[in-house]
Design a protein around this motif. Sequence first.
Motif, PDB file in Angstrom:
ATOM      1  N   ALA A  23       1.025  -1.242   0.093  1.00 24.23           N
ATOM      2  CA  ALA A  23      -0.064  -0.026   0.092  1.00 24.23           C
ATOM      3  C   ALA A  23       0.852   1.415  -0.099  1.00 24.23           C
ATOM      4  CB  ALA A  23      -0.782  -0.059   0.998  1.00 24.23           C
ATOM      5  N   ARG A  24       0.665   2.201  -0.750  1.00 21.39           N
ATOM      6  CA  ARG A  24       1.255   3.389  -0.840  1.00 21.39           C
ATOM      7  C   ARG A  24       0.511   4.640  -1.065  1.00 21.39           C
ATOM      8  NH1 ARG A  24       2.573   4.184  -6.663  1.00 21.39           N
ATOM      9  NH2 ARG A  24       1.569   2.463  -7.599  1.00 21.39           N
ATOM     10  N   TYR A  25       0.621   5.747  -0.839  1.00 22.70           N
ATOM     11  CA  TYR A  25      -0.016   6.872  -1.268  1.00 22.70           C
ATOM     12  C   TYR A  25       0.334   7.320  -2.731  1.00 22.70           C
ATOM     13  CZ  TYR A  25      -1.307   7.701   3.716  1.00 22.70           C
ATOM     14  OH  TYR A  25      -1.914   7.540   5.135  1.00 22.70           O
ATOM     15  N   VAL A  26      -0.755   7.622  -3.475  1.00 16.61           N
ATOM     16  CA  VAL A  26      -0.623   8.641  -4.699  1.00 16.61           C
ATOM     17  C   VAL A  26      -1.481   9.573  -4.742  1.00 16.61           C
ATOM     18  CG1 VAL A  26      -0.379   6.269  -5.863  1.00 16.61           C
ATOM     19  CG2 VAL A  26      -2.702   7.217  -5.522  1.00 16.61           C
ATOM     20  N   ASP A  27      -1.253  10.596  -5.370  1.00 13.06           N
ATOM     21  CA  ASP A  27      -2.073  11.799  -5.606  1.00 13.06           C
ATOM     22  C   ASP A  27      -3.591  11.446  -5.918  1.00 13.06           C
ATOM     23  OD1 ASP A  27       0.307  13.299  -5.082  1.00 13.06           O
ATOM     24  OD2 ASP A  27       0.728  13.843  -7.064  1.00 13.06           O
ATOM     25  N   THR A  28      -4.150  12.086  -5.422  1.00 13.92           N
ATOM     26  CA  THR A  28      -5.640  11.998  -5.566  1.00 13.92           C
ATOM     27  C   THR A  28      -6.025  12.272  -7.252  1.00 13.92           C
ATOM     28  OG1 THR A  28      -6.261  12.567  -3.506  1.00 13.92           O
ATOM     29  CG2 THR A  28      -8.303  12.625  -5.201  1.00 13.92           C
ATOM     30  N   GLY A  29      -6.409  11.391  -8.024  1.00 16.99           N
ATOM     31  CA  GLY A  29      -6.752  11.774  -9.254  1.00 16.99           C
ATOM     32  C   GLY A  29      -5.573  11.287 -10.245  1.00 16.99           C
ATOM     33  N   SER A  30      -4.631  10.812  -9.572  1.00 12.60           N
ATOM     34  CA  SER A  30      -3.100  10.319 -10.345  1.00 12.60           C
ATOM     35  C   SER A  30      -3.536   9.293 -11.476  1.00 12.60           C
ATOM     36  CB  SER A  30      -2.243  10.288  -9.469  1.00 12.60           C
ATOM     37  OG  SER A  30      -1.353   9.411 -10.185  1.00 12.60           O
ATOM     38  N   PRO A  31      -2.863   9.445 -12.398  1.00  7.38           N
ATOM     39  CA  PRO A  31      -2.974   8.440 -13.369  1.00  7.38           C
ATOM     40  C   PRO A  31      -2.470   7.164 -12.744  1.00  7.38           C
ATOM     41  CG  PRO A  31      -1.322   9.933 -14.257  1.00  7.38           C
ATOM     42  CD  PRO A  31      -1.963  10.634 -12.888  1.00  7.38           C
ATOM     43  N   GLU A  32      -1.608   7.332 -11.898  1.00  5.48           N
ATOM     44  CA  GLU A  32      -1.178   5.843 -11.262  1.00  5.48           C
ATOM     45  C   GLU A  32      -2.202   5.180 -10.628  1.00  5.48           C
ATOM     46  OE1 GLU A  32       2.896   6.461  -9.331  1.00  5.48           O
ATOM     47  OE2 GLU A  32       1.918   8.272  -9.122  1.00  5.48           O
ATOM     48  N   GLY A  33      -3.518   5.644 -10.253  1.00  2.00           N
ATOM     49  CA  GLY A  33      -4.518   5.203  -9.528  1.00  2.00           C
ATOM     50  C   GLY A  33      -5.347   3.918 -10.189  1.00  2.00           C
ATOM     51  N   VAL A  34      -6.244   3.449  -9.355  1.00  2.00           N
ATOM     52  CA  VAL A  34      -6.844   2.478  -9.888  1.00  2.00           C
ATOM     53  C   VAL A  34      -7.738   2.750 -11.055  1.00  2.00           C
ATOM     54  CG1 VAL A  34      -8.479   0.384  -9.285  1.00  2.00           C
ATOM     55  CG2 VAL A  34      -6.617   0.573  -7.866  1.00  2.00           C
ATOM     56  N   ILE A  35      -7.999   1.998 -12.082  1.00  2.00           N
ATOM     57  CA  ILE A  35      -8.841   2.492 -13.208  1.00  2.00           C
ATOM     58  C   ILE A  35      -9.707   1.196 -13.508  1.00  2.00           C
ATOM     59  CG2 ILE A  35      -9.265   3.143 -15.684  1.00  2.00           C
ATOM     60  CD1 ILE A  35      -6.164   3.665 -15.642  1.00  2.00           C
ATOM     61  N   THR A  36     -11.054   1.367 -13.296  1.00  2.00           N
ATOM     62  CA  THR A  36     -12.075   0.440 -13.259  1.00  2.00           C
ATOM     63  C   THR A  36     -13.145   0.699 -14.606  1.00  2.00           C
ATOM     64  OG1 THR A  36     -13.772   1.722 -11.980  1.00  2.00           O
ATOM     65  CG2 THR A  36     -12.362   0.151 -10.876  1.00  2.00           C
ATOM     66  N   VAL A  37     -13.491  -0.481 -15.081  1.00  2.00           N
ATOM     67  CA  VAL A  37     -14.260  -0.230 -16.379  1.00  2.00           C
ATOM     68  C   VAL A  37     -15.642  -0.044 -16.075  1.00  2.00           C
ATOM     69  CG1 VAL A  37     -14.839  -1.429 -18.641  1.00  2.00           C
ATOM     70  CG2 VAL A  37     -12.800  -2.200 -17.486  1.00  2.00           C
ATOM     71  N   GLY A  38     -16.264  -0.618 -15.203  1.00  2.00           N
ATOM     72  CA  GLY A  38     -17.702  -0.553 -14.778  1.00  2.00           C
ATOM     73  C   GLY A  38     -18.038   0.509 -13.618  1.00  2.00           C
ATOM     74  N   ASN A  39     -16.961   1.452 -13.353  1.00  2.00           N
ATOM     75  CA  ASN A  39     -17.524   2.350 -12.431  1.00  2.00           C
ATOM     76  C   ASN A  39     -16.852   3.773 -12.403  1.00  2.00           C
ATOM     77  OD1 ASN A  39     -19.094   1.333 -10.035  1.00  2.00           O
ATOM     78  ND2 ASN A  39     -17.199  -0.398  -9.757  1.00  2.00           N
ATOM     79  N   VAL A  40     -17.310   4.810 -12.127  1.00  2.00           N
ATOM     80  CA  VAL A  40     -16.973   6.183 -12.239  1.00  2.00           C
ATOM     81  C   VAL A  40     -15.594   6.268 -11.224  1.00  2.00           C
ATOM     82  CG1 VAL A  40     -17.537   8.659 -11.632  1.00  2.00           C
ATOM     83  CG2 VAL A  40     -19.034   7.247 -13.129  1.00  2.00           C
ATOM     84  N   ASP A  41     -14.510   6.752 -11.654  1.00  2.00           N
ATOM     85  CA  ASP A  41     -13.425   6.638 -10.940  1.00  2.00           C
ATOM     86  C   ASP A  41     -13.170   7.910 -10.208  1.00  2.00           C
ATOM     87  OD1 ASP A  41     -12.684   3.846 -10.980  1.00  2.00           O
ATOM     88  OD2 ASP A  41     -12.004   4.343 -12.859  1.00  2.00           O
ATOM     89  N   MET A  42     -12.326   8.119  -9.318  1.00  2.00           N
ATOM     90  CA  MET A  42     -11.734   9.498  -8.712  1.00  2.00           C
ATOM     91  C   MET A  42     -11.349  10.573  -9.940  1.00  2.00           C
ATOM     92  SD  MET A  42     -12.422  10.835  -5.781  1.00  2.00           S
ATOM     93  CE  MET A  42     -12.623  12.361  -5.499  1.00  2.00           C
ATOM     94  N   GLN A  43     -10.272   9.642 -10.801  1.00  2.00           N
ATOM     95  CA  GLN A  43      -9.765  10.461 -12.000  1.00  2.00           C
ATOM     96  C   GLN A  43     -10.969  11.103 -12.784  1.00  2.00           C
ATOM     97  OE1 GLN A  43      -9.107   7.452 -10.883  1.00  2.00           O
ATOM     98  NE2 GLN A  43      -7.374   6.651 -11.759  1.00  2.00           N
ATOM     99  N   ASP A  44     -12.011  10.272 -13.081  1.00  2.00           N
ATOM    100  CA  ASP A  44     -13.310  10.851 -13.927  1.00  2.00           C
ATOM    101  C   ASP A  44     -13.859  11.945 -13.243  1.00  2.00           C
ATOM    102  OD1 ASP A  44     -12.545   8.721 -15.229  1.00  2.00           O
ATOM    103  OD2 ASP A  44     -13.912   7.253 -14.123  1.00  2.00           O
TER     104      ASP A  44
END
Lengths: 196, 154
Positions: A23-44
Amino acid sequence: MRTRSIIVLLPIALLAPIACERARYVDTGSPEGVITVGNVDMQDILKASSGMLESLAETGVLKTAKNKPAQLVMGEIVNDTSSRFDVGEMTYRMREQLVNTGQAAVVTTFGNTPEDKQAQEVLRREKFLKGETSEPLPDPDFSLTGKITQVKRSAGDTKQVTYTFRLTLTNLRSGLEVWTKTVDMTKLGNKNAVGF
Amino acid sequence: MIQTTNTPTNHHCALRALRVTFAATFITAALLAVGCGSVNTTYTRTTPADSAVSAQTRVNDLFQEFFLTAKEVRMNRTKGGPMEVQIDVENNGFAYKTFSYRFDWVDTAGNVIASQLSVWKVSNVPSGGSTVIRAVAPSDDATDFRLQLRQSES
């Protein structure tokens, strides 16, 4: 026997550090974050709020208001997607930008279902006690409403989802739509992934 | 003696044939790679736009700089007041590229203006194609910007 054990265990030992990610910290909305197909992500959500704010700024619609800064009422923004998330994640970011930079003031004491009922009560009582000559109740210029929708398609195992964020600004004096903006996000894949 | 001279000649021929085969394979592979999803672009403007400004890039990823190039940077003031920047990004590589970018706006003193508009966004550009990434400043005070561009590892 010993050699066989080494042959079997060596690849496992080598792959083990790769398989488990700490586990590590990433910037909120960073492209390093989890990308899901069926959900709205924080990046979105961040992309949507940023796109809306850019459009509001470049059109200068808030500067046309009678009040300076423009008074804004937050109307209903419907999440019509299968993804569960709070629409406030987007709207509060927009409010933060607009209110804190002095581009708009959000009226939280307006209507029958105000955001801050206690403040509305205090305001009404003050007005009543001071009589008709007192300052009028907040007189908002615009109301912000919207909808978030999705279009899902698939081909074999591959899924594609387009999330569309729509916002509309209505002039409360004329009842006309004075600004509208659509921000789309299309995601394609067959499994969730960690971004890059 | 004849045999001695013939043997190297055959060896050279074999080597040449191998080189030609290798070169042909490489060129075919390259052409196939270019052909897959690459685009041809037509445009009429051959000189920089009036609003084009000079910019400098600090290169940390040479591979990315080689394939993804910020071709032209334009800055204009929008109708609403804040500055708008548009950057033409070209993909000179053989493959479809995905990249993320973020604009940070700065005021006249050079300080970064914290805002909800500075977020990472993702864009794609096909081989041989170009895309325009744009951003609008959060306020009229913003006079300049910094762009961070990061290429996908996939």
